[in-house]
Design an enzyme around this catalytic site. Structure first.
Site, PDB file in Angstrom:
ATOM      1  N   THR A  28       8.555   9.631  74.872  1.00 39.61           N
ATOM      2  CA  THR A  28       8.902  11.051  74.679  1.00 39.61           C
ATOM      3  C   THR A  28       9.286  11.691  76.010  1.00 39.61           C
ATOM      4  O   THR A  28      10.129  12.582  76.045  1.00 39.61           O
ATOM      5  CB  THR A  28       7.749  11.858  74.040  1.00 39.61           C
ATOM      6  OG1 THR A  28       6.538  11.566  74.705  1.00 39.61           O
ATOM      7  CG2 THR A  28       7.607  11.549  72.568  1.00 39.61           C
ATOM      8  N   ARG A  36       5.933  10.895  64.806  1.00 37.79           N
ATOM      9  CA  ARG A  36       4.866  11.572  64.079  1.00 37.79           C
ATOM     10  C   ARG A  36       4.408  12.889  64.687  1.00 37.79           C
ATOM     11  O   ARG A  36       3.478  13.500  64.201  1.00 37.79           O
ATOM     12  CB  ARG A  36       3.653  10.636  63.946  1.00 37.79           C
ATOM     13  CG  ARG A  36       3.968   9.457  63.080  1.00 37.79           C
ATOM     14  CD  ARG A  36       2.884   8.417  63.092  1.00 37.79           C
ATOM     15  NE  ARG A  36       3.298   7.276  62.279  1.00 37.79           N
ATOM     16  CZ  ARG A  36       4.032   6.288  62.734  1.00 37.79           C
ATOM     17  NH1 ARG A  36       4.424   6.262  63.979  1.00 37.79           N
ATOM     18  NH2 ARG A  36       4.376   5.305  61.929  1.00 37.79           N
ATOM     19  N   ILE A 105      10.856   0.969  70.284  1.00 40.30           N
ATOM     20  CA  ILE A 105      11.976   0.073  69.977  1.00 40.30           C
ATOM     21  C   ILE A 105      13.191   0.387  70.843  1.00 40.30           C
ATOM     22  O   ILE A 105      14.309   0.035  70.509  1.00 40.30           O
ATOM     23  CB  ILE A 105      12.357   0.185  68.472  1.00 40.30           C
ATOM     24  CG1 ILE A 105      12.667   1.646  68.086  1.00 40.30           C
ATOM     25  CG2 ILE A 105      11.239  -0.361  67.591  1.00 40.30           C
ATOM     26  CD1 ILE A 105      13.167   1.805  66.655  1.00 40.30           C
ATOM     27  N   ASP A 106      12.965   1.072  71.965  1.00 42.68           N
ATOM     28  CA  ASP A 106      14.086   1.589  72.746  1.00 42.68           C
ATOM     29  C   ASP A 106      14.482   0.705  73.928  1.00 42.68           C
ATOM     30  O   ASP A 106      15.482   0.979  74.596  1.00 42.68           O
ATOM     31  CB  ASP A 106      13.762   3.000  73.254  1.00 42.68           C
ATOM     32  CG  ASP A 106      12.374   3.076  73.871  1.00 42.68           C
ATOM     33  OD1 ASP A 106      12.034   2.200  74.695  1.00 42.68           O
ATOM     34  OD2 ASP A 106      11.630   4.016  73.534  1.00 42.68           O
ATOM     35  N   HIS A 121       7.473  -3.689  67.189  1.00 42.36           N
ATOM     36  CA  HIS A 121       8.341  -3.153  66.134  1.00 42.36           C
ATOM     37  C   HIS A 121       9.812  -3.509  66.351  1.00 42.36           C
ATOM     38  O   HIS A 121      10.685  -2.915  65.738  1.00 42.36           O
ATOM     39  CB  HIS A 121       8.162  -1.630  66.027  1.00 42.36           C
ATOM     40  CG  HIS A 121       6.810  -1.233  65.530  1.00 42.36           C
ATOM     41  ND1 HIS A 121       6.298   0.039  65.647  1.00 42.36           N
ATOM     42  CD2 HIS A 121       5.840  -1.948  64.915  1.00 42.36           C
ATOM     43  CE1 HIS A 121       5.080   0.076  65.124  1.00 42.36           C
ATOM     44  NE2 HIS A 121       4.782  -1.121  64.687  1.00 42.36           N
ATOM     45  N   CYS A 151      30.868 -13.607  59.084  1.00 48.03           N
ATOM     46  CA  CYS A 151      30.633 -14.389  57.866  1.00 48.03           C
ATOM     47  C   CYS A 151      30.706 -13.526  56.608  1.00 48.03           C
ATOM     48  O   CYS A 151      30.657 -14.035  55.495  1.00 48.03           O
ATOM     49  CB  CYS A 151      29.289 -15.101  57.936  1.00 48.03           C
ATOM     50  SG  CYS A 151      27.867 -14.058  57.556  1.00 48.03           S
ATOM     51  N   THR A 189      -0.379   6.864  72.650  1.00 48.77           N
ATOM     52  CA  THR A 189      -0.610   6.571  71.234  1.00 48.77           C
ATOM     53  C   THR A 189      -1.937   7.163  70.800  1.00 48.77           C
ATOM     54  O   THR A 189      -2.911   7.140  71.553  1.00 48.77           O
ATOM     55  CB  THR A 189      -0.594   5.051  70.941  1.00 48.77           C
ATOM     56  OG1 THR A 189      -1.101   4.840  69.614  1.00 48.77           O
ATOM     57  CG2 THR A 189      -1.437   4.276  71.924  1.00 48.77           C
ATOM     58  N   SER A 190      -1.942   7.686  69.579  1.00 44.99           N
ATOM     59  CA  SER A 190      -3.178   8.269  69.048  1.00 44.99           C
ATOM     60  C   SER A 190      -4.083   7.182  68.468  1.00 44.99           C
ATOM     61  O   SER A 190      -5.180   7.457  68.011  1.00 44.99           O
ATOM     62  CB  SER A 190      -2.845   9.290  67.964  1.00 44.99           C
ATOM     63  OG  SER A 190      -2.089   8.658  66.948  1.00 44.99           O
ATOM     64  N   ASN A 212      -3.649   9.849  76.992  1.00 40.18           N
ATOM     65  CA  ASN A 212      -3.035  10.433  75.803  1.00 40.18           C
ATOM     66  C   ASN A 212      -3.298  11.937  75.792  1.00 40.18           C
ATOM     67  O   ASN A 212      -4.319  12.398  76.299  1.00 40.18           O
ATOM     68  CB  ASN A 212      -3.630   9.792  74.532  1.00 40.18           C
ATOM     69  CG  ASN A 212      -2.748  10.007  73.319  1.00 40.18           C
ATOM     70  OD1 ASN A 212      -1.541   9.800  73.388  1.00 40.18           O
ATOM     71  ND2 ASN A 212      -3.332  10.441  72.224  1.00 40.18           N
TER      72      ASN A 212
HETATM   73 ZN    ZN Z   1      26.758 -13.746  59.604  1.00 44.50          ZN
END
Ligand code: ZN
Length: 238
Positions: A28, A36, A105-106, A121, A151, A189-190, A212
């Site tokens: 953040t 959340r 996930i950044d 994640h 494909c 993280t909480s 936190n």
């Molecule tokens: Zn493919």
């Protein structure tokens, strides 16, 4: 410098097998909204709630709407690592920190120079074909309404969607790092969401540090609690 940060510095000095476990709060401060939090993704207006639009079944049934939301909300344009990321990378470079386990996930930890990052994640920087599994870069995602592999099948982001389970190998690795750590720093993280809470239970040492903004169920177990900006706190350690 606050007394807590002095203590944190001492603990870091005395440790050489540090593991960092991080959540949304780490990012953040780079301008990435917390799923959340009050003004996070969950409370923003959209046709469906984010936890629906980011689910496996929604991706299968409405790939165009999925990607519209995903690109707008999760593909962050020009975000940069903050002091938390760069400090952790320095600790790893100094041989003190052995692993970062993140729920984000950044890819910002790697951008800051960290090498051993367990992304529970997944990562928005990686994508693959749902059929032939060929990896695709982020450009393939950006340029099409529905990205399609050579494909002919749909490409998906390598992120864990709602209704999907976490990679067992990554969980096993995380447990190994945490159970062997001499110091565990938990930040942003909480600790209220699976699997975060369960993983912390594997820590066996006496240097559990929680950084936190709000209380967590693990505050009673912590050896040190710091309620300040994680960037500022970690930035003052290195
Ligand atoms: Zn493919």
């Amino acid at each position: 410098m606050t007394k807590e940060i002095e203590i944190l510095k001492e603990l870091v000095n005395d440790s050489d097998n540090i593991v960092f476990f991080g959540g949304a709060g780490v990012s953040t401060e780079s301008g990435i909204p917390d799923f959340r939090s009050q003004d996070g993704l969950y409370n923003q207006e959209y046709e469906y709630p984010p936890e629906v639009m980011l689910s496996h079944s929604f991706f299968i049934e409405h790939p165009k709407e999925f990607y519209n939301f995903y690109k707008n909300k999760l593909l962050n344009k020009s975000v940069k690592p903050n002091q938390a990321h760069t400090s952790l990378a320095k600790l790893e470079g100094a041989g003190k920190l052995k692993a970062i386990i993140t729920q984000n996930i950044d890819g910002l930890h790697q951008m800051a120079g960290s090498k051993n990052v367990i992304e529970l994640h997944g990562s928005t920087l990686h994508n693959y074909c749902t059929d032939c599994r060929k990896p695709h870069g982020i450009e393939a995602i950006k340029k099409a309404d529905i990205p399609i592999c050579e494909c002919g099948s749909v490409i998906r982001p390598d992120v864990v969607l709602y209704e999907e389970s976490l990679d067992t190998n990554l969980l096993v690795q995380s447990v190994e790092y945490i159970s062997q750590a001499d110091m565990l720093i938990v930040g942003g993280t909480s600790l209220s969401v699976y699997p975060a809470a369960g993983l912390i239970d594997y820590y066996q040492g006496d240097r559990l540090v929680l950084i936190n903004n709000s209380e967590t169920p693990y505050d009673v177990m912590a050896n040190l609690i710091i309620r300040e900006s994680i960037g500022t706190v970690l930035g003052s350690v290195t």
